[in-house]
Design a protein around this motif. Structure first.
Motif, mmCIF file in Angstrom:
data_model
loop_
_atom_site.group_PDB
_atom_site.id
_atom_site.type_symbol
_atom_site.label_atom_id
_atom_site.label_comp_id
_atom_site.label_asym_id
_atom_site.label_seq_id
_atom_site.Cartn_x
_atom_site.Cartn_y
_atom_site.Cartn_z
ATOM 1 N N GLU A 250 0.827 -1.209 0.000
ATOM 2 C CA GLU A 250 0.000 0.000 0.000
ATOM 3 C C GLU A 250 0.862 1.260 0.000
ATOM 4 O O GLU A 250 0.567 2.236 -0.699
ATOM 5 N N TYR A 251 1.912 1.241 0.792
ATOM 6 C CA TYR A 251 2.799 2.406 0.877
ATOM 7 C C TYR A 251 3.456 2.674 -0.475
ATOM 8 O O TYR A 251 3.521 3.828 -0.931
ATOM 9 N N SER A 252 3.927 1.630 -1.134
ATOM 10 C CA SER A 252 4.589 1.774 -2.438
ATOM 11 C C SER A 252 3.632 2.326 -3.484
ATOM 12 O O SER A 252 4.002 3.180 -4.303
ATOM 13 N N LYS A 253 2.398 1.853 -3.458
ATOM 14 C CA LYS A 253 1.392 2.331 -4.418
ATOM 15 C C LYS A 253 1.074 3.810 -4.207
ATOM 16 O O LYS A 253 0.894 4.570 -5.171
ATOM 17 N N LEU A 254 1.034 4.239 -2.956
ATOM 18 C CA LEU A 254 0.811 5.661 -2.671
ATOM 19 C C LEU A 254 1.976 6.509 -3.169
ATOM 20 O O LEU A 254 1.778 7.614 -3.689
ATOM 21 N N CYS A 255 3.182 5.979 -3.019
ATOM 22 C CA CYS A 255 4.365 6.710 -3.503
ATOM 23 C C CYS A 255 4.320 6.862 -5.016
ATOM 24 O O CYS A 255 4.718 7.900 -5.561
ATOM 25 N N ALA A 256 3.855 5.832 -5.706
ATOM 26 C CA ALA A 256 3.730 5.903 -7.164
ATOM 27 C C ALA A 256 2.626 6.872 -7.555
ATOM 28 O O ALA A 256 2.817 7.733 -8.429
ATOM 29 N N LYS A 257 1.490 6.771 -6.914
ATOM 30 C CA LYS A 257 0.334 7.602 -7.269
ATOM 31 C C LYS A 257 0.626 9.083 -7.056
ATOM 32 O O LYS A 257 0.222 9.926 -7.872
ATOM 33 N N TYR A 258 1.334 9.408 -5.977
ATOM 34 C CA TYR A 258 1.568 10.815 -5.649
ATOM 35 C C TYR A 258 3.001 11.258 -5.943
ATOM 36 O O TYR A 258 3.435 12.305 -5.459
ATOM 37 N N ASP A 259 3.703 10.466 -6.727
ATOM 38 C CA ASP A 259 5.019 10.860 -7.242
ATOM 39 C C ASP A 259 5.956 11.345 -6.134
ATOM 40 O O ASP A 259 6.557 12.415 -6.217
ATOM 41 N N MET A 260 6.094 10.535 -5.092
ATOM 42 C CA MET A 260 6.930 10.905 -3.952
ATOM 43 C C MET A 260 8.416 10.657 -4.254
ATOM 44 O O MET A 260 8.747 9.779 -5.054
ATOM 45 N N PRO A 261 9.312 11.404 -3.627
ATOM 46 C CA PRO A 261 10.750 11.169 -3.818
ATOM 47 C C PRO A 261 11.124 9.758 -3.381
ATOM 48 O O PRO A 261 10.737 9.324 -2.290
ATOM 49 N N TYR A 262 11.856 9.059 -4.220
ATOM 50 C CA TYR A 262 12.117 7.651 -3.923
ATOM 51 C C TYR A 262 13.018 7.489 -2.698
ATOM 52 O O TYR A 262 12.920 6.493 -1.960
ATOM 53 N N GLN A 263 13.921 8.456 -2.441
ATOM 54 C CA GLN A 263 14.823 8.328 -1.285
ATOM 55 C C GLN A 263 14.033 8.270 0.019
ATOM 56 O O GLN A 263 14.313 7.434 0.890
ATOM 57 N N ASN A 264 13.053 9.140 0.152
ATOM 58 C CA ASN A 264 12.233 9.157 1.350
ATOM 59 C C ASN A 264 11.393 7.888 1.449
ATOM 60 O O ASN A 264 11.245 7.292 2.528
ATOM 61 N N ALA A 265 10.825 7.455 0.302
ATOM 62 C CA ALA A 265 10.013 6.240 0.276
ATOM 63 C C ALA A 265 10.843 5.022 0.675
ATOM 64 O O ALA A 265 10.395 4.168 1.452
ATOM 65 N N LYS A 266 12.037 4.963 0.143
ATOM 66 C CA LYS A 266 12.941 3.835 0.436
ATOM 67 C C LYS A 266 13.246 3.760 1.934
ATOM 68 O O LYS A 266 13.184 2.676 2.546
ATOM 69 N N TYR A 267 13.550 4.904 2.542
ATOM 70 C CA TYR A 267 13.887 4.942 3.957
ATOM 71 C C TYR A 267 12.705 4.458 4.808
ATOM 72 O O TYR A 267 12.860 3.618 5.704
ATOM 73 N N ALA A 268 11.505 4.986 4.507
ATOM 74 C CA ALA A 268 10.324 4.617 5.296
ATOM 75 C C ALA A 268 9.983 3.137 5.139
ATOM 76 O O ALA A 268 9.632 2.460 6.114
#
Length: 428
Positions: A250-268
């Motif tokens: 779910e977290y990964s899909k939200l990152c894709a949908k809202y174009d989040m910075p991958y560095q922050n997504a990776k850390y979380a």
């Protein structure tokens, strides 16, 4: 001063109920939009952003991102704060500051998009402390009071404060009472018996049973959760935790949908998954983009679906923009049918002649010359009338004839002969 007083009287104050609430705590690199979204989805009443420094907010530009459906505060390519309607009225921005004026300027900038402002007076992180923010403020209580007072008196949204326990119980109680007197809506610390405003407990809360234990030994009924949510945001579910694989998907899909910075997504995501040696953990460690992250957790198909939808949205917005531009330009440049061009100054001269009964002053109007600039690459043209005609009426008549027949005389180049000087050209 009168204007400020009038402004305060007309300002509508919003309120938030902090009694019996569970809140996602502000956490560095964790409190980005996907974590806040999942926390709200699973039962959090309010969610805090990570600490954002006042100067960064002040320098940021507020952008309505129609392609993503978000409100973005951007410093060039850096996202300082991103939010959507999903968390409207529930997101609290934690402010890193040590200056009352900068604090107010920053808070005013985001006031319309957040439910409250929380002043960070407790973070022990080095980057906060060396700037005089966070826990460093505890050594200067007067500055804390000045910052909170300025915000409370000038904002339409509630202000809260998060502090740490001081060296003694008495010092903590004294500070909390001074903070309460500023008019803040709530304080996050263990001091419920000392003040009348809500006090939110923070620390060592990993499940609902922990909250029930704290309620029994104190008068506290609101809680702020940090590390437990960092490990699994479904901590807010009253029915218990969900599997971590479901959460990282779910977290990964939200990152894709809202174009989040991958560095922050990776850390979380690595904080959630924790096991970095298995297939998913190893793929997250090696990831260098949101695409890599989605692929590693088995959501690559969703990633491509999001890209397709985003491209379609971009085309739709481009077409809307183009249609609006065409509508605007149409009003500014209406269609003009083809007709003989009559220079304004020539028309004015003719009107004057008609008013005088067709008489022309031969002495003062020996030559009348009107130059009309042609298109690029074409010769300029002019109408030339000799004022020495014996019959003035004939001169006027000839002028009208020239216009009525749409005839003008070409102005010669220096190399043209005198013969071509008065060559007549018929307008199309």
């Amino acid at each position: 001063m009168k204007n400020n007083k009038k402004k305060k009287e007309t300002m509508i104050k919003k309120t938030i109920d902090f009694e019996n609430k569970v809140i996602l705590a502000p956490m560095v690199r964790i409190g980005s939009f996907p974590m806040r979204y999942l926390s709200l989805k699973y039962g959090a009443d309010y969610v805090c952003t990570c600490e954002i420094v006042d100067k960064r907010i002040i320098k940021s530009t507020r952008i309505v991102n129609k392609k993503l459906g978000t409100i973005d505060y951007m410093n060039k390519d850096r996202i300082e704060f991103r939010t959507t309607d999903y968390e409207k009225g529930k997101v609290i921005l934690q402010l890193g500051t040590c200056d009352p004026d900068l604090a107010l300027q920053a808070a005013k900038h985001v006031e319309q998009d957040v439910a409250a402002i929380d002043v960070n007076c407790g973070c022990p992180k080095r980057f906060s402390v060396i700037g005089g923010m966070g826990a460093a403020l505890l050594a200067n209580p007067d500055k804390i009071i000045a910052i909170l007072t300025n915000l409370v008196n000038n904002l339409s949204i509630p202000v809260t404060c998060k502090i740490r326990l001081l060296n003694t119980y008495e010092e903590t109680i004294d500070l909390v009472k001074r903070i309460e007197a500023t008019g803040v809506a709530a304080i996050t610390v263990h001091c419920r018996d000392a003040v009348k405003i809500p006090v939110i407990a923070n620390g060592d809360i990993f499940c609902y049973d922990d909250m029930e234990k704290i309620k029994k030994i104190s008068n506290i009924n609101s809680f702020m959760i940090a590390r437990a949510a960092q490990s699994n945001p479904s901590i807010f579910r009253r029915d218990g935790l969900l599997p971590k694989l479901q959460i990282v998907k779910e977290y990964s899909k939200l990152c894709a949908k809202y174009d989040m910075p991958y560095q922050n997504a990776k850390y979380a995501l690595l904080c959630i998954w924790q096991d970095h040696q298995d297939n998913i953990g190893y793929s997250l460690v090696k990831s260098k983009s949101i695409h890599d992250i989605c692929k590693g957790v088995g959501e690559e198909e969703y990633y491509y679906q999001v890209l397709k939808e985003r491209n379609e949205k971009e085309i739709e917005l481009s077409e809307e923009t183009r249609a609006k531009q065409e509508e605007t330009y149409a009003d500014q440049c209406p269609y003009i049918p083809r007709a003989p061009y009559i220079p304004k100054n020539l028309k004015h001269a003719l009107d004057e002649s008609d008013d005088k009964g067709g008489k022309v002053d031969n002495e003062n109007k020996k030559d009348e010359k009107i130059v009309v600039k042609g298109d690029e690459g074409k010769e300029n043209v002019h109408v030339e009338v000799n004022g020495n005609n014996e019959n003035n009426n004939e001169v006027t008549k000839e002028k009208k004839s020239i216009i009525d027949e749409s005839k003008i005389i070409t102005e010669p180049n220096s190399q043209e002969s005198e013969k071509n000087k008065h060559k007549k050209i018929k307008l199309s």
